[in-house]
Write an enzyme that holds these catalytic residues in place. Structure first.
Site, PDB file in Angstrom:
ATOM      1  N   ASN A  62       0.880  -1.164   0.000  1.00  0.00           N
ATOM      2  CA  ASN A  62       0.000   0.000   0.000  1.00  0.00           C
ATOM      3  C   ASN A  62       0.921   1.219   0.000  1.00  0.00           C
ATOM      4  O   ASN A  62       1.713   1.405   0.937  1.00  0.00           O
ATOM      5  CB  ASN A  62      -0.876  -0.020   1.262  1.00  0.00           C
ATOM      6  N   VAL A  63       0.834   2.042  -1.032  1.00  0.00           N
ATOM      7  CA  VAL A  63       1.808   3.135  -1.173  1.00  0.00           C
ATOM      8  C   VAL A  63       1.622   4.235  -0.123  1.00  0.00           C
ATOM      9  O   VAL A  63       2.428   5.158  -0.061  1.00  0.00           O
ATOM     10  CB  VAL A  63       1.795   3.755  -2.589  1.00  0.00           C
ATOM     11  N   SER A 141      -1.791  13.541 -14.581  1.00  0.00           N
ATOM     12  CA  SER A 141      -3.033  13.462 -15.360  1.00  0.00           C
ATOM     13  C   SER A 141      -3.236  14.768 -16.108  1.00  0.00           C
ATOM     14  O   SER A 141      -2.763  15.823 -15.665  1.00  0.00           O
ATOM     15  CB  SER A 141      -4.228  13.238 -14.419  1.00  0.00           C
ATOM     16  N   TYR A 162      -8.791  15.003  -6.823  1.00  0.00           N
ATOM     17  CA  TYR A 162      -7.911  14.319  -7.794  1.00  0.00           C
ATOM     18  C   TYR A 162      -7.066  15.325  -8.574  1.00  0.00           C
ATOM     19  O   TYR A 162      -5.856  15.149  -8.755  1.00  0.00           O
ATOM     20  CB  TYR A 162      -8.795  13.508  -8.743  1.00  0.00           C
ATOM     21  N   ALA A 164      -6.213  18.353  -7.737  1.00  0.00           N
ATOM     22  CA  ALA A 164      -5.210  18.978  -6.856  1.00  0.00           C
ATOM     23  C   ALA A 164      -4.041  18.020  -6.643  1.00  0.00           C
ATOM     24  O   ALA A 164      -2.865  18.415  -6.687  1.00  0.00           O
ATOM     25  CB  ALA A 164      -5.850  19.348  -5.522  1.00  0.00           C
ATOM     26  N   LYS A 166      -3.025  15.585  -8.632  1.00  0.00           N
ATOM     27  CA  LYS A 166      -2.254  15.375  -9.866  1.00  0.00           C
ATOM     28  C   LYS A 166      -1.461  16.628 -10.244  1.00  0.00           C
ATOM     29  O   LYS A 166      -0.388  16.530 -10.854  1.00  0.00           O
ATOM     30  CB  LYS A 166      -3.186  14.936 -10.993  1.00  0.00           C
ATOM     31  N   ILE A 195      -8.188   7.427 -20.649  1.00  0.00           N
ATOM     32  CA  ILE A 195      -7.886   6.078 -21.154  1.00  0.00           C
ATOM     33  C   ILE A 195      -8.854   5.115 -20.463  1.00  0.00           C
ATOM     34  O   ILE A 195      -8.992   5.166 -19.238  1.00  0.00           O
ATOM     35  CB  ILE A 195      -6.439   5.640 -20.795  1.00  0.00           C
TER      36      ILE A 195
END
Ligand code: NAP
Length: 261
Positions: A62-63, A141, A162, A164, A166, A195
């Site tokens: 888990n990162v 992204s 998301y 913020a 990225k 994608i």
């Protein structure tokens, strides 16, 4: 063989873009570590790579855990003797209109997508520094560049958390390029456009997927949707020797969005 003899860790490699990146790097001769929190996906991907004749090992991680990332780096060095490449592809979304976004939505997305990337690079740095060689590739992204990726048909709510995160990945990439460059380490980022992967399909109904694919095809100058292989090819360039004089950059891979060019 553009990565012959190289050792590459890919986080989020059990699915989607990370899996395509792992397969592409393996096809160019790298030994691969499939690092993902989904044990089943780790095992299946390692099996597929090995069946295709590639060197691969799996590691459940888990990162968001510094301790687990530390174990991942040591296990990789124990198995392959070094770490040349780290691709940070683990990521999540929790889309919700801004006014309804709660602490949990915010913290988990920033925690995985931005802090997880920071933790992983911090965990790998000493392994690369000691060999005076390293390629770090972060997945940002299109959204991180300020394009309203969710403001069109077939999209689930807002993504302030998301976008913020990225955007943070892009700036983190520049900062790490400055700090790690003197040690022979390149740090770059790829910013994919839309994608179709489990991330983007499971957050939409089948009708929304269809509608969104149609919009994305129409608003792309190349008039087609992107594939995980398109992203993997760009990543391959940025972790290979062909890009050895490039650092701190974010490469937008979106087929040429008409609202961008
Ligand atoms: P995906 O298919 O959902 O793959 C992401 C993988 O990361 C999954 O296997 C997931 O496991 C794993 N993961 C999630 N949280 C993790 C954690 N804390 N630690 C370790 N692994 C974790 O998504 P994708 O579309 O390939 O996305 C890959 C990256 O590209 C992400 O950073 C994403 O933000 C970025 N991106 C994607 C697109 C797109 O259009 N697809 C566009 C721009 C950027 P689970 O399946 O168990 O959650």
């Amino acid at each position: 063989m553009r990565l012959k003899g190289r050792v590459a860790i890919v986080t989020g490699a059990g699915s989607g873009l990370g899996k395509a990146i792992a397969e592409r790097c393996a096809s160019e001769g790298a030994s691969i570590v499939i690092a993902d929190m989904n044990q089943g996906a780790v095992d299946a991907t390692v099996k597929e790579l090995q069946a295709a004749g590639h060197q691969a090992m799996g590691f459940k991680v888990n990162v968001t855990s510094r301790a687990q990332l530390k174990e991942l780096m040591q296990a990789t060095e124990d198995k392959f003797g070094k770490i040349d490449i780290l691709v940070n592809s683990a990521g999540i979304t929790r889309n919700r209109p801004f006014k309804e976004m709660n602490d949990e939505d915010w913290d988990i997305v920033l925690g995985v997508d931005l802090k997880g990337t920071f933790f992983a690079v911090q965990a790998v740095a000493d392994y690369m520094i000691k060999h005076r060689y390293g390629k770090v590739l972060n997945i940002s992204s299109l959204g991180g560049l300020g394009v309203g990726g969710h403001a069109v048909g077939g999209s689930p709510g807002g993504s302030s958390n998301y976008q913020a995160a990225k955007a943070g990945v892009i700036q983190l990439t520049k900062t790490l390029a400055r700090e790690l460059g003197p040690h022979g380490i390149n740090v770059n980022s790829v910013a994919p456009g839309f994608i179709l992967t489990p991330m983007t399909s499971t957050t939409r109904t089948p009708e929304e997927v269809k509608e969104h694919m149609a919009v994305r095809t129409k608003t792309c100058v190349l008039n087609r949707a992107g594939t995980p292989q398109d992203i993997a090819n760009a990543v391959l360039f940025l972790v290979s020797e062909e890009s050895s004089f490039i650092s701190g950059q974010t490469l937008l891979v979106d087929g040429g969005r008409t609202d961008k060019i």
